[in-house]
Design a protein around this motif. Structure first.
Motif, short mmCIF file in Angstrom:
data_model
loop_
_atom_site.label_atom_id
_atom_site.label_comp_id
_atom_site.label_asym_id
_atom_site.label_seq_id
_atom_site.Cartn_x
_atom_site.Cartn_y
_atom_site.Cartn_z
N GLU A 286 77.47 80.62 41.95
CA GLU A 286 77.58 80.32 40.30
C GLU A 286 77.81 81.84 39.87
OE1 GLU A 286 77.74 78.77 35.60
OE2 GLU A 286 76.34 77.51 37.90
N GLU A 287 76.04 82.00 40.10
CA GLU A 287 76.18 83.28 39.38
C GLU A 287 76.70 84.53 40.39
OE1 GLU A 287 71.67 83.16 39.41
OE2 GLU A 287 71.55 81.34 37.34
N PHE A 288 76.52 84.41 41.41
CA PHE A 288 77.17 85.69 42.55
C PHE A 288 78.88 85.59 41.98
CE2 PHE A 288 78.91 87.16 46.61
CZ PHE A 288 78.12 88.65 46.24
N ILE A 289 79.41 84.84 41.95
CA ILE A 289 80.92 85.15 41.77
C ILE A 289 80.68 85.61 40.29
CG2 ILE A 289 83.25 84.41 41.94
CD1 ILE A 289 81.62 84.92 44.46
N GLU A 290 81.73 86.54 39.90
CA GLU A 290 81.66 86.73 38.46
C GLU A 290 82.72 86.21 37.48
OE1 GLU A 290 83.27 90.65 38.75
OE2 GLU A 290 81.27 91.75 39.44
N ASP A 291 83.70 85.17 38.40
CA ASP A 291 84.49 84.74 37.41
C ASP A 291 84.92 83.11 38.43
OD1 ASP A 291 85.77 85.34 39.89
OD2 ASP A 291 87.78 86.13 38.68
N PHE A 292 83.41 83.00 38.52
CA PHE A 292 83.42 81.54 38.24
C PHE A 292 83.86 80.47 38.00
CE2 PHE A 292 81.05 77.88 39.30
CZ PHE A 292 81.27 77.28 40.69
N ASP A 293 83.54 79.86 36.81
CA ASP A 293 84.05 79.09 35.55
C ASP A 293 85.29 78.87 35.68
OD1 ASP A 293 83.04 76.73 34.35
OD2 ASP A 293 83.62 77.86 32.54
N GLN A 294 86.00 80.31 35.50
CA GLN A 294 87.08 80.21 34.88
C GLN A 294 87.52 79.79 36.38
OE1 GLN A 294 88.22 84.25 33.31
NE2 GLN A 294 90.43 83.77 33.08
N ASN A 295 87.78 80.55 37.27
CA ASN A 295 88.95 79.72 39.08
C ASN A 295 88.18 78.83 39.90
OD1 ASN A 295 90.84 82.49 37.91
ND2 ASN A 295 89.15 83.52 37.65
N ILE A 296 86.89 78.74 39.62
CA ILE A 296 86.68 77.55 40.88
C ILE A 296 87.75 76.66 41.44
CG2 ILE A 296 85.15 76.81 39.60
CD1 ILE A 296 84.18 77.48 42.92
N VAL A 297 88.09 75.42 40.13
CA VAL A 297 88.69 74.40 40.20
C VAL A 297 90.77 75.33 41.08
CG1 VAL A 297 90.08 73.45 39.23
CG2 VAL A 297 88.05 73.15 38.36
N THR A 298 90.76 76.48 40.52
CA THR A 298 92.38 76.86 41.16
C THR A 298 92.42 77.54 42.19
OG1 THR A 298 91.96 78.92 39.89
CG2 THR A 298 93.17 77.16 38.52
N LEU B 23 81.67 89.35 48.44
CA LEU B 23 82.69 89.53 47.39
C LEU B 23 82.72 88.39 45.99
CD1 LEU B 23 85.79 89.72 49.88
CD2 LEU B 23 84.24 92.04 48.69
N ARG B 24 82.80 89.63 44.92
CA ARG B 24 82.48 88.71 44.14
C ARG B 24 83.11 88.08 42.83
NH1 ARG B 24 76.67 90.40 42.33
NH2 ARG B 24 77.05 89.60 40.69
N ASP B 25 84.80 88.43 43.55
CA ASP B 25 85.75 88.89 42.59
C ASP B 25 86.73 87.37 43.20
OD1 ASP B 25 88.10 88.32 41.26
OD2 ASP B 25 88.75 90.87 41.93
N PHE B 26 87.13 86.38 42.96
CA PHE B 26 88.12 85.31 43.33
C PHE B 26 89.55 86.30 44.05
CE2 PHE B 26 85.77 81.76 41.92
CZ PHE B 26 85.21 81.03 43.06
N ASN B 27 89.98 87.12 43.32
CA ASN B 27 91.03 88.24 43.85
C ASN B 27 90.77 88.64 45.17
OD1 ASN B 27 92.74 86.79 41.83
ND2 ASN B 27 91.92 88.64 40.87
N ALA B 28 89.33 89.11 45.35
CA ALA B 28 89.60 89.76 46.63
C ALA B 28 88.79 88.52 47.39
CB ALA B 28 88.01 90.41 46.72
N ILE B 29 88.27 87.93 47.87
CA ILE B 29 87.76 86.17 48.00
C ILE B 29 89.43 86.23 48.81
CG2 ILE B 29 86.93 83.94 48.38
CD1 ILE B 29 85.14 85.25 46.15
N LYS B 30 89.88 85.54 48.04
CA LYS B 30 91.90 85.06 48.16
C LYS B 30 91.95 85.85 49.56
CE LYS B 30 91.79 82.53 43.66
NZ LYS B 30 92.65 82.08 42.72
#
Length: 405
Positions: free
Chosen positions: A256-268, A388-395
């Motif tokens: 959680e603390e590593f991903i910048e937008d974790f809470d907002q985007n983990i479910v999606t 990678l800290r951004d879910f967009n980049a991870i995706k």
């Protein structure tokens, strides 16, 4: 969108310049020699022919005009080491390697007068050290063991490094987006190790390790390189080899603390992963998501997944009774006309406090979306660390979308 603040960018670029210079030294020295990264004396220390080259790097991309005052500090630090080592030849050659625009190829041979000017500095942070050296340091002998070199720009330094790798026999198609970024990342990681022994590497062994690397490291260092767009594209292609396989058991550990937008985007993120990789009959291996977060946050995410109609097996058969056999059991699946009608559960959700059980039930692919290692046994597991800290980049690198911006 991957972004870095201007101040942080200058700091990272300074470190990267040091790592590039370290790599250049490694490439130019015999394979039996040793290099110390973040040495006791300076940024880079090369041990050769009974002497130590102690190199301090300075990168000033934004300064248009060079003045001597801009390098007072590193020179005073070198003189301080010289003086504390006996004020005479101590087997060390001190090298200041600095980049200033328009200065590459220029030569400055410091004089006794230059050193006296430096030691007369009025800078509050430097004046105390300078005063302790003034009239005491053997200036003549120090200058005989000191070199001031104006270095390449970062881009030109990379060009030299790439060319050197080719001369060393590395295959051209692997150098730019595999060998080069991994070499920089290895040097960066080594620089953070605690002891000088751990930070000292044999040149030959280092080059042999690079020859064996198959995957490009994704870290804050490789993503700060000027070629990061090409690097992230290459990493996507490397991961796609296994991601395109249908029957593949995949685990994710996400901090959680590593991903910048974790809470907002983990479910999606989980939902989009299922839509991409776990919807066909041939997708018969249930993905597991292990979350490095608080118990409260973990339970909150379970509720949100339920509200999204995503069925999760979290292994609890009572309020605090975790059943391993149930957790790793296969879901009951209903079919109709070669289509999946329903699954008992679509994902497994594990809290980080139980992550060690992953050593007993090994995955085919283990994705670490974190700056931690978790000390899991990676034997017979395809271990993929994606810093990678951004879910967009991870995706993007996981093939879940076509761009990351």
């Amino acid at each position: 969108m991957i972004s870095i603040s201007r101040t942080a960018d200058y700091t990272i670029q300074g470190f990267l310049y040091q790592f590039h210079k370290t790599l250049l030294e490694i490439q130019s020295k015999p394979s039996e020699e040793f290099v110390s990264i973040e040495g006791i004396i300076e940024d880079v220390e090369v041990f050769t022919a009974g002497r130590t080259e102690a190199i301090q790097c300075k990168y000033h991309e934004s300064i248009e005009k060079f003045t001597l005052s801009q390098v007072y500090k590193p020179i005073i630090q070198m003189m301080e080491h010289w003086y504390n080592s006996g004020n005479k030849d101590n087997g060390v050659t001190y090298i200041l390697y600095a980049y200033f625009p328009h200065m590459f190829g220029e030569e400055i041979n410091l004089t006794t007068e230059d050193i006296e000017e430096i030691l007369s500095t009025k800078n509050k942070k430097l004046s105390i050290k300078a005063a302790n050296l003034k009239g005491k340091v053997n200036i003549k002998e120090f200058l005989e063991n000191f070199k001031f070199e104006f270095g390449h720009s970062m881009d030109d330094l990379k060009k030299v490094i790439i060319s050197n790798f080719l001369d060393l026999g590395f295959k051209e198609e692997y150098v730019d987006n595999l060998i080069y970024p991994n070499a920089i990342n290895f040097i960066a990681e080594t620089s953070t190790l605690h002891s000088e022994k751990e930070r000292t590497i044999n040149i030959g062994e280092f080059l042999q390790c690079l020859q064996k690397i198959k995957n490009t490291a994704l870290s804050k260092w490789t993503l700060s390189l000027r070629s990061f767009r090409s690097i992230i594209q290459t990493r996507k292609k490397q991961l796609n080899v296994n991601l395109q396989q249908n029957s593949r058991l995949r685990y994710f550990i996400i901090k959680e603390e590593f991903i910048e937008d974790f809470d907002q985007n983990i479910v999606t993120f989980i939902k989009e992963y299922l839509d991409k990789y776990h919807f066909k009959i041939v997708h018969d291996r249930t993905p597991l998501f292990c979350l490095d977060c608080s118990d409260h946050k973990f339970n909150e995410i379970l509720v949100r997944l339920h509200q999204k109609n995503i069925k999760a097996n979290h292994g609890l058969v009572a309020s605090d009774c975790f059943d391993e056999a149930y957790f790793f059991g296969n879901p009951i699946t209903n079919y109709k006309k070669r289509q999946i009608i329903s699954r008992e559960f679509e994902i497994r959700m594990l809290h980080i406090k139980r992550h060690e059980i992953l050593n007993r039930y090994k995955a085919d692919d283990l994705f670490i979306l974190s700056d931690n290692d978790y000390f899991l046994n990676s034997t017979d597991v395809n271990y993929e660390k994606i810093e990678l800290r951004d879910f967009n980049a991870i995706k993007f690198v996981l093939g879940m979308r076509d761009s990351y911006e």
